[in-house]
Design a protein around this motif. Structure first.
Motif, PDB file in Angstrom:
ATOM      1  N   PHE A   1       0.821  -1.210   0.000  1.00  0.00           N
ATOM      2  CA  PHE A   1       0.000   0.000   0.000  1.00  0.00           C
ATOM      3  C   PHE A   1       0.858   1.266   0.000  1.00  0.00           C
ATOM      4  O   PHE A   1       0.482   2.282  -0.592  1.00  0.00           O
ATOM      5  N   SER A   2       2.011   1.216   0.650  1.00  0.00           N
ATOM      6  CA  SER A   2       2.823   2.424   0.801  1.00  0.00           C
ATOM      7  C   SER A   2       3.425   2.905  -0.510  1.00  0.00           C
ATOM      8  O   SER A   2       3.750   4.096  -0.639  1.00  0.00           O
ATOM      9  N   VAL A   3       3.591   2.035  -1.510  1.00  0.00           N
ATOM     10  CA  VAL A   3       4.182   2.511  -2.766  1.00  0.00           C
ATOM     11  C   VAL A   3       3.257   3.500  -3.468  1.00  0.00           C
ATOM     12  O   VAL A   3       3.728   4.418  -4.156  1.00  0.00           O
ATOM     13  N   HIS A   4       1.958   3.343  -3.302  1.00  0.00           N
ATOM     14  CA  HIS A   4       1.029   4.272  -3.942  1.00  0.00           C
ATOM     15  C   HIS A   4       1.120   5.655  -3.286  1.00  0.00           C
ATOM     16  O   HIS A   4       1.032   6.682  -3.975  1.00  0.00           O
ATOM     17  N   ARG A   5       1.330   5.686  -1.985  1.00  0.00           N
ATOM     18  CA  ARG A   5       1.557   6.959  -1.305  1.00  0.00           C
ATOM     19  C   ARG A   5       2.906   7.553  -1.730  1.00  0.00           C
ATOM     20  O   ARG A   5       3.034   8.775  -1.872  1.00  0.00           O
ATOM     21  N   GLU A   6       3.901   6.706  -1.912  1.00  0.00           N
ATOM     22  CA  GLU A   6       5.215   7.173  -2.373  1.00  0.00           C
ATOM     23  C   GLU A   6       5.123   7.814  -3.753  1.00  0.00           C
ATOM     24  O   GLU A   6       5.691   8.891  -3.996  1.00  0.00           O
ATOM     25  N   LEU A   7       4.402   7.178  -4.660  1.00  0.00           N
ATOM     26  CA  LEU A   7       4.233   7.732  -6.003  1.00  0.00           C
ATOM     27  C   LEU A   7       3.570   9.104  -5.954  1.00  0.00           C
ATOM     28  O   LEU A   7       3.939  10.019  -6.702  1.00  0.00           O
ATOM     29  N   GLN A   8       2.592   9.262  -5.088  1.00  0.00           N
ATOM     30  CA  GLN A   8       1.916  10.553  -4.971  1.00  0.00           C
ATOM     31  C   GLN A   8       2.887  11.640  -4.513  1.00  0.00           C
ATOM     32  O   GLN A   8       2.804  12.789  -4.965  1.00  0.00           O
ATOM     33  N   LEU A   9       3.811  11.300  -3.637  1.00  0.00           N
ATOM     34  CA  LEU A   9       4.797  12.281  -3.185  1.00  0.00           C
ATOM     35  C   LEU A   9       5.748  12.666  -4.312  1.00  0.00           C
ATOM     36  O   LEU A   9       6.205  13.820  -4.381  1.00  0.00           O
ATOM     37  N   TYR A  10       6.060  11.742  -5.216  1.00  0.00           N
ATOM     38  CA  TYR A  10       6.928  12.086  -6.348  1.00  0.00           C
ATOM     39  C   TYR A  10       6.227  13.116  -7.236  1.00  0.00           C
ATOM     40  O   TYR A  10       6.870  14.059  -7.719  1.00  0.00           O
ATOM     41  N   VAL A  11       4.934  12.936  -7.424  1.00  0.00           N
ATOM     42  CA  VAL A  11       4.183  13.902  -8.231  1.00  0.00           C
ATOM     43  C   VAL A  11       4.100  15.238  -7.502  1.00  0.00           C
ATOM     44  O   VAL A  11       4.243  16.311  -8.107  1.00  0.00           O
ATOM     45  N   GLN A  12       3.899  15.199  -6.201  1.00  0.00           N
ATOM     46  CA  GLN A  12       3.886  16.449  -5.425  1.00  0.00           C
ATOM     47  C   GLN A  12       5.236  17.163  -5.499  1.00  0.00           C
ATOM     48  O   GLN A  12       5.300  18.396  -5.428  1.00  0.00           O
ATOM     49  N   ALA A  13       6.314  16.403  -5.660  1.00  0.00           N
ATOM     50  CA  ALA A  13       7.649  17.004  -5.785  1.00  0.00           C
ATOM     51  C   ALA A  13       7.862  17.650  -7.143  1.00  0.00           C
ATOM     52  O   ALA A  13       8.826  18.411  -7.312  1.00  0.00           O
ATOM     53  N   GLY A  14       7.002  17.341  -8.112  1.00  0.00           N
ATOM     54  CA  GLY A  14       7.110  17.966  -9.423  1.00  0.00           C
ATOM     55  C   GLY A  14       7.307  17.020 -10.577  1.00  0.00           C
ATOM     56  O   GLY A  14       7.363  17.456 -11.738  1.00  0.00           O
ATOM     57  N   LEU A  15       7.423  15.703 -10.318  1.00  0.00           N
ATOM     58  CA  LEU A  15       7.477  14.750 -11.416  1.00  0.00           C
ATOM     59  C   LEU A  15       6.096  14.621 -12.034  1.00  0.00           C
ATOM     60  O   LEU A  15       5.077  14.752 -11.338  1.00  0.00           O
ATOM     61  N   SER A  16       6.036  14.372 -13.320  1.00  0.00           N
ATOM     62  CA  SER A  16       4.751  14.089 -13.941  1.00  0.00           C
ATOM     63  C   SER A  16       4.308  12.688 -13.538  1.00  0.00           C
ATOM     64  O   SER A  16       5.130  11.863 -13.121  1.00  0.00           O
ATOM     65  N   PRO A  17       3.008  12.373 -13.666  1.00  0.00           N
ATOM     66  CA  PRO A  17       2.590  11.003 -13.381  1.00  0.00           C
ATOM     67  C   PRO A  17       3.355   9.961 -14.199  1.00  0.00           C
ATOM     68  O   PRO A  17       3.706   8.898 -13.674  1.00  0.00           O
ATOM     69  N   ARG A  18       3.641  10.250 -15.464  1.00  0.00           N
ATOM     70  CA  ARG A  18       4.410   9.300 -16.272  1.00  0.00           C
ATOM     71  C   ARG A  18       5.817   9.127 -15.722  1.00  0.00           C
ATOM     72  O   ARG A  18       6.339   8.012 -15.650  1.00  0.00           O
ATOM     73  N   GLU A  19       6.452  10.237 -15.337  1.00  0.00           N
ATOM     74  CA  GLU A  19       7.802  10.150 -14.772  1.00  0.00           C
ATOM     75  C   GLU A  19       7.796   9.373 -13.466  1.00  0.00           C
ATOM     76  O   GLU A  19       8.711   8.583 -13.192  1.00  0.00           O
ATOM     77  N   ALA A  20       6.773   9.596 -12.657  1.00  0.00           N
ATOM     78  CA  ALA A  20       6.671   8.843 -11.402  1.00  0.00           C
ATOM     79  C   ALA A  20       6.486   7.357 -11.692  1.00  0.00           C
ATOM     80  O   ALA A  20       7.132   6.503 -11.065  1.00  0.00           O
TER      81      ALA A  20
END
Length: 447
Positions: A355-374
């Motif tokens: 479950f935590s990887v989905h929260r991790e991915l959201q933080l990458y997008v919040q950092a400025g990565l695009s969803p594709r980059e994440a």
């Protein structure tokens, strides 16, 4: 034993029966655009055909999986995972592995290996258990397990002979011992990854060419301002006590050195947010996935969180500054060409496996990565890092059928990676009903 029996039960769609995902939108991850209205045929554990639904035939006897309004992505990877240690029962280990798989994770990199994990790794590769594919370190290389150059030389040689995939570094290694470890690991062709010991530091770690630095370890120390009051004080938990005293103008040089070294990053941002953020332990404990964590684990995590936030030198303002620095650093590393790999560190404080990887991915997008980059950090980047681009990381004919069917477009909203309709590992399919049945059994075991 009932849970183990449920997890081992024969799947309804065996790997030797062809499967066709029909009318599905495919996120191949090797091209900019998605492919709409496709048929993806899986046979003998691999993608056998991929093409427009109207022109791609289903094999005789194939199982049809309707994909209209669904998105098919490559299986995800958790590159800072933990598999229960050697004293854990087989049932406990398989329970955690299934939690990863149920969340679309088809590859895990185990970051604290044990002899029992080698047999589990091989069983997973043969498809004998419901599990992601496993890459595993050996037991921790640290100041206690390897106190001298001679001890570390023996340890590295033993782990190489045993067949572990890489070495996991923890704190405490002296510079002399670290240098000895690097020398023998390089001679044996064995990669090493993990923490940056204080006596080693970021510059030497990059010079030694770590495979990955996990947790962005060593960067806070490197960024500490020359006139910082904390200079000379040891870093606490990746430098959280240095918050408010960091020279962010140094980030570009840190990025340049990291890229030149070819070292990849596994950020584990969600672990840091859990501990250093503002969300109260009571709110963290109320997350939906906490039904898969034991009462004792939640009590321990509450104690750890409260202790962390009240530790000497740790302030609310400092924590916020440190978290903001980590997000800015992550974006700069990515934009500067440093490879990023998805990793959350689970099971760990408020991180439930999978479950935590989905929260991790959201933080990458919040950092400025695009969803594709994440999403790339969990798919194509991982295949490149592992040298397995011919086998996975993208959806293409001939590659392994490690796939995840989603109820929404992850490129429009990264949160959709958690909207899982089903998971395929090596051509074996688990639909939502099968996933939920096994998940409920795990939740019951936690009550």
């Amino acid at each position: 034993m009932l849970l183990l029996a449920l997890l081992a039960a024969a799947d309804t769609l065996p790997a030797d029966r062809p499967v066709a995902f029909v009318n599905v939108t495919v996120v191949t991850m090797d091209r900019p655009a998605t492919l709409a209205d496709q048929t993806v045929v899986v046979r003998d554990g691999r993608v056998a055909a991929l093409g427009p639904a109207g022109r791609t035939a289903m094999p005789d006897g194939a199982v049809r999986i309707e994909g209209r309004g669904r998105w098919l992505i490559p299986g995800l990877a958790e590159m800072h995972a933990h598999i229960p240690p050697g004293q854990a029962t087989r049932e406990e280990i398989e329970r955690v592995l299934f939690l990863y798989l149920a969340n679309g994770i088809t590859t895990v990199r185990g970051m604290l290996g044990a002899p029992q994990h080698l047999a589990i790794r091989d069983a997973a590769a043969r498809g004998e258990i419901w599990s992601p594919r496993i890459v595993t370190s050996g037991p921790s290389v640290n100041g206690t397990s390897a106190p001298t150059p001679e001890a570390v030389a023996r340890m590295v040689a033993e782990q190489h002979a045993a067949g572990y995939d890489f070495l996991k570094i923890h704190p405490g290694l002296s510079r002399a011992t670290f240098d000895a470890m690097v020398a023998i690991a390089d001679r044996l062709g064995m990669r090493f990854a993990g923490h940056v010991p204080a006596d080693v530091g970021l510059d030497r770690a990059l010079e030694a060419r770590y495979a990955t630095i996990d947790h962005l370890d060593g960067f806070a120390e490197w960024l500490l301002a020359d006139d910082a009051p904390a200079r000379g004080q040891p870093a606490f938990f990746f430098g959280v006590n240095y918050g408010g005293q960091l020279d962010l103008a140094r980030i570009p040089e840190a990025v340049r050195r990291t890229r030149a070294a070819g070292t990849w990053m596994v950020p584990t941002q969600v672990l840091m947010e859990n501990l250093a953020g503002t969300e109260a332990p009571e709110a963290l404990a109320a997350r939906p996935e906490m039904r898969f964590a034991s009462a004792s684990a939640k009590a321990q995590w509450t104690q750890q969180t409260n202790g962390f936030r009240s530790a000497p030198g740790v302030t609310a303002a400092g924590r916020a500054d440190w978290l903001a620095m980590r997000q800015r650093l992550l974006k700069a590393l990515h934009d500067g060409g440093v490879g990023i790999l998805l990793g959350s560190d689970a099971p760990q404080v408020w991180n439930v496996s999978g479950f935590s990887v989905h929260r991790e991915l959201q933080l990458y997008v919040q950092a400025g990565l695009s969803p594709r980059e994440a999403l790339a950090t969990a798919t194509v980047n991982v295949a490149r890092f592992l040298g397995r681009e011919a086998e996975g990381g993208t959806i293409a004919v001939g590659k392994r059928a490690d796939l995840v069917l989603l109820r929404g477009d992850p490129l429009a909203d990264i949160r959709r990676t958690a909207a899982i309709e089903g998971v395929m590992i090596g051509g074996r399919w688990l639909d939502r009903v099968a996933l939920d049945a096994r998940l409920e059994a795990i939740a019951a075991a936690m009550r």
